[in-house]
Design a protein around this motif. Structure first.
Motif, PDB file in Angstrom:
ATOM      1  N   GLY A 240      45.521  54.026  35.010  1.00 35.69           N
ATOM      2  CA  GLY A 240      46.381  55.033  34.395  1.00 35.69           C
ATOM      3  C   GLY A 240      46.682  54.733  32.944  1.00 35.69           C
ATOM      4  N   THR A 241      47.122  53.483  32.678  1.00 36.88           N
ATOM      5  CA  THR A 241      47.452  53.091  31.297  1.00 36.88           C
ATOM      6  C   THR A 241      46.776  51.793  30.883  1.00 36.88           C
ATOM      7  OG1 THR A 241      49.432  51.837  31.972  1.00 36.88           O
ATOM      8  CG2 THR A 241      49.726  54.190  31.486  1.00 36.88           C
ATOM      9  N   ARG A 242      45.995  51.165  31.774  1.00 34.33           N
ATOM     10  CA  ARG A 242      45.338  49.898  31.465  1.00 34.33           C
ATOM     11  C   ARG A 242      43.867  50.120  31.133  1.00 34.33           C
ATOM     12  NH1 ARG A 242      47.402  46.874  36.841  1.00 34.33           N
ATOM     13  NH2 ARG A 242      49.542  47.614  36.743  1.00 34.33           N
ATOM     14  N   ALA A 243      43.378  49.333  30.184  1.00 33.30           N
ATOM     15  CA  ALA A 243      42.024  49.530  29.669  1.00 33.30           C
ATOM     16  C   ALA A 243      40.941  49.141  30.647  1.00 33.30           C
ATOM     17  CB  ALA A 243      41.852  48.736  28.372  1.00 33.30           C
ATOM     18  N   GLY A 244      41.214  48.169  31.532  1.00 34.21           N
ATOM     19  CA  GLY A 244      40.150  47.618  32.347  1.00 34.21           C
ATOM     20  C   GLY A 244      39.275  46.715  31.492  1.00 34.21           C
ATOM     21  N   GLU A 267      50.562  45.338  24.583  1.00 33.00           N
ATOM     22  CA  GLU A 267      51.209  46.617  24.886  1.00 33.00           C
ATOM     23  C   GLU A 267      50.176  47.749  24.910  1.00 33.00           C
ATOM     24  OE1 GLU A 267      54.778  49.212  25.205  1.00 33.00           O
ATOM     25  OE2 GLU A 267      54.499  47.056  25.453  1.00 33.00           O
ATOM     26  N   ILE A 268      49.265  47.740  23.951  1.00 36.14           N
ATOM     27  CA  ILE A 268      48.234  48.784  23.883  1.00 36.14           C
ATOM     28  C   ILE A 268      47.328  48.737  25.109  1.00 36.14           C
ATOM     29  CG2 ILE A 268      46.140  49.507  22.655  1.00 36.14           C
ATOM     30  CD1 ILE A 268      47.582  48.579  20.057  1.00 36.14           C
ATOM     31  N   LEU A 269      46.839  47.552  25.444  1.00 31.65           N
ATOM     32  CA  LEU A 269      45.866  47.427  26.529  1.00 31.65           C
ATOM     33  C   LEU A 269      46.490  47.630  27.910  1.00 31.65           C
ATOM     34  CD1 LEU A 269      43.712  44.419  25.256  1.00 31.65           C
ATOM     35  CD2 LEU A 269      43.242  46.865  25.053  1.00 31.65           C
ATOM     36  N   ASN A 270      47.774  47.322  28.027  1.00 32.31           N
ATOM     37  CA  ASN A 270      48.456  47.468  29.312  1.00 32.31           C
ATOM     38  C   ASN A 270      49.081  48.839  29.520  1.00 32.31           C
ATOM     39  OD1 ASN A 270      48.637  45.491  31.449  1.00 32.31           O
ATOM     40  ND2 ASN A 270      49.401  44.051  29.925  1.00 32.31           N
ATOM     41  N   LYS A 271      49.645  49.405  28.448  1.00 31.48           N
ATOM     42  CA  LYS A 271      50.493  50.588  28.612  1.00 31.48           C
ATOM     43  C   LYS A 271      50.046  51.823  27.836  1.00 31.48           C
ATOM     44  CE  LYS A 271      54.609  47.847  29.649  1.00 31.48           C
ATOM     45  NZ  LYS A 271      56.025  47.557  29.299  1.00 31.48           N
ATOM     46  N   GLY A 274      43.513  53.106  29.085  1.00 31.71           N
ATOM     47  CA  GLY A 274      43.105  53.752  30.321  1.00 31.71           C
ATOM     48  C   GLY A 274      42.999  55.263  30.160  1.00 31.71           C
ATOM     49  N   LEU A 275      43.356  55.993  31.212  1.00 33.61           N
ATOM     50  CA  LEU A 275      43.335  57.453  31.151  1.00 33.61           C
ATOM     51  C   LEU A 275      44.230  57.973  30.042  1.00 33.61           C
ATOM     52  CD1 LEU A 275      43.516  58.385  34.960  1.00 33.61           C
ATOM     53  CD2 LEU A 275      41.510  58.530  33.473  1.00 33.61           C
ATOM     54  N   LEU A 276      45.384  57.324  29.860  1.00 35.63           N
ATOM     55  CA  LEU A 276      46.325  57.761  28.827  1.00 35.63           C
ATOM     56  C   LEU A 276      45.708  57.652  27.442  1.00 35.63           C
ATOM     57  CD1 LEU A 276      49.209  58.666  28.063  1.00 35.63           C
ATOM     58  CD2 LEU A 276      49.831  56.240  27.937  1.00 35.63           C
ATOM     59  N   GLY A 277      45.073  56.528  27.165  1.00 37.04           N
ATOM     60  CA  GLY A 277      44.472  56.335  25.854  1.00 37.04           C
ATOM     61  C   GLY A 277      43.309  57.275  25.595  1.00 37.04           C
TER      62      GLY A 277
END
Length: 399
Positions: A240-244, A267-271, A274-277
């Motif tokens: 959802g918010t994590r880059a993987g 903060e960027i990679l965790n929150k 992902g889909l959000l970014g």
């Protein structure tokens, strides 16, 4: 025996009360926005096979206040299922990180609590609230046995080939730098269901847990032999918010060349990724709605999400040296037939052949959505992490 299952987050508390060993759920709920404005408790009670739902809006200052409110609800003559705290004989706690110290469920002692605290650095967002839930439960239910069920425990069967990183060996021996894996409770629950359904205790299975957090596990004869998450729960699949998975050099480029702090990158990679970014939406339902409205970023996010899953199916099939079934589970895995179709598209050479009609149908039980005669079974199995924690807690305390 009545067993209470607790999953304590930074500002939330999920709970479920079971009658064991018949696995009958009695009550469940979520305490949300602890310590924040707009705190609520969503409480469900099962009476005579009927579910009654209650929404309580009340200020909840901290986890202790939240658990006290839950205790009141459990004892309420209208909403609850017990008359006294002493009726709860054991409490099963979800603990995200158990490191190498905990390869199985364990009774909580002062020594165990100290080791959980030592692991705060490996799971700073999860282990502290998990620990807090334990200490609060000990005060409110002093006569109940407290049990820790670790997300990482199921993956302790992985061989060194799967969990070691190619870094200096003292980083492993002294600092514990290795892959641990997560969502183990969910992967263990659905794999047991799959083995029983397949009537094959030696089946080779890939479990695909798709929710806001996502992970996959290669399972051989009921044992985890590889998994997509690593040291922490950020690697592997797009979430959802994590880059993987990303190239680690991106992190150093952002810090050394672009002036970001390590905290900002985390903060960027965790929150914010992902889909959000990719699309601006962290919820898959919003992503799909945006696709319908012609949003190209949302379409790319959806396709990339599925593409990453396909890559892991390929690598895990190689690790397993064969494949009997893939299992879709958790919120997206269970409820998004379009994503299952996107993942299975073009995978016939692996023996993965989806039946579109079966895939479109909804049930609340385990179901098969592959074509008749497909070499690989495609199963949709609803996960139940709370029940798995309840089962493991019961097994420990009844000994």
């Amino acid at each position: 025996m009545k067993i209470l299952v607790l999953n304590s987050g930074s500002s939330s508390l999920k709970y479920q009360l079971f009658e064991m060993p018949n696995e009958q759920p009695l009550c469940s709920g979520l305490v949300d926005r602890i310590g924040l404005e707009g705190s609520t408790i969503t409480h469900k009670n099962l009476k005579s096979g009927k579910e009654e739902k209650f929404l309580i809006e009340t200020p909840i200052q901290d986890h202790e206040a939240g658990l006290l409110k839950v205790t009141e609800l459990l004892k309420d003559t209208e909403k609850g299922s017990i008359s006294d705290n002493s009726e709860i004989e054991a409490i099963g706690h979800r603990v995200v990180h158990g490191g190498e110290q905990f390869a199985s469920t364990t009774l909580i002692t002062e020594v165990v609590k100290a080791k959980i605290k030592e692991l705060f650095a490996l799971a700073p967002l999860h282990n502290p609230p998990n620990y807090l839930g334990i200490t609060v439960a000990e005060r409110i239910f002093p006569n109940a046995k407290q049990v820790a069920v670790f997300d990482t425990a199921f993956h302790q069967s992985m061989p060194p080939l799967a969990y070691r990183y190619a870094v200096p060996k003292e980083m492993y021996s002294q600092l514990g730098i290795r892959a641990y894996g997560f969502h183990g409770t969910s992967h263990q629950y659905v794999s047991k269901k799959a083995l029983k359904y397949l009537q094959n205790p030696n089946a080779k299975i890939i479990s695909i847990h798709l929710g806001n957090g996502c992970s996959m596990t290669a399972i051989d004869s009921g044992k985890s032999i590889d998994t997509s998450m690593g040291l922490g729960p950020m690697g592997g699949l797009i979430m959802g918010t994590r880059a993987g998975d990303i190239d680690p050099s991106i992190i150093f480029h952002l810090i050394n060349e672009r002036g970001y702090s390590s905290k900002e990158v985390n903060e960027i990679l965790n929150k914010k990724s992902g889909l959000l970014g990719l699309s601006g939406f962290s919820d898959m339902r919003d992503v799909k709605k945006a696709i319908e409205e012609g949003n190209k970023d949302a379409k790319l996010a959806y396709q990339l999400y599925a593409y990453r899953i396909q890559k892991y199916i390929g690598s895990f099939t190689a690790v397993l040296k064969g494949l009997d079934a893939i299992v879709f589970t958790a919120g997206i895995g269970e409820n998004d037939p379009d994503m299952r179709a996107e993942v299975c598209k073009g995978m016939d050479f692996f023996g993965i052949q989806l039946d579109l009609l079966l895939n479109s149908q909804k049930t609340q039980t385990i179901r098969e959505v592959n074509q008749k005669g497909s070499p690989v079974k495609i199963l949709v199995i609803p996960t139940n992490e709370e029940l798995e924690i309840g089962q493991q807690t019961f097994e420990i305390v009844r000994k």
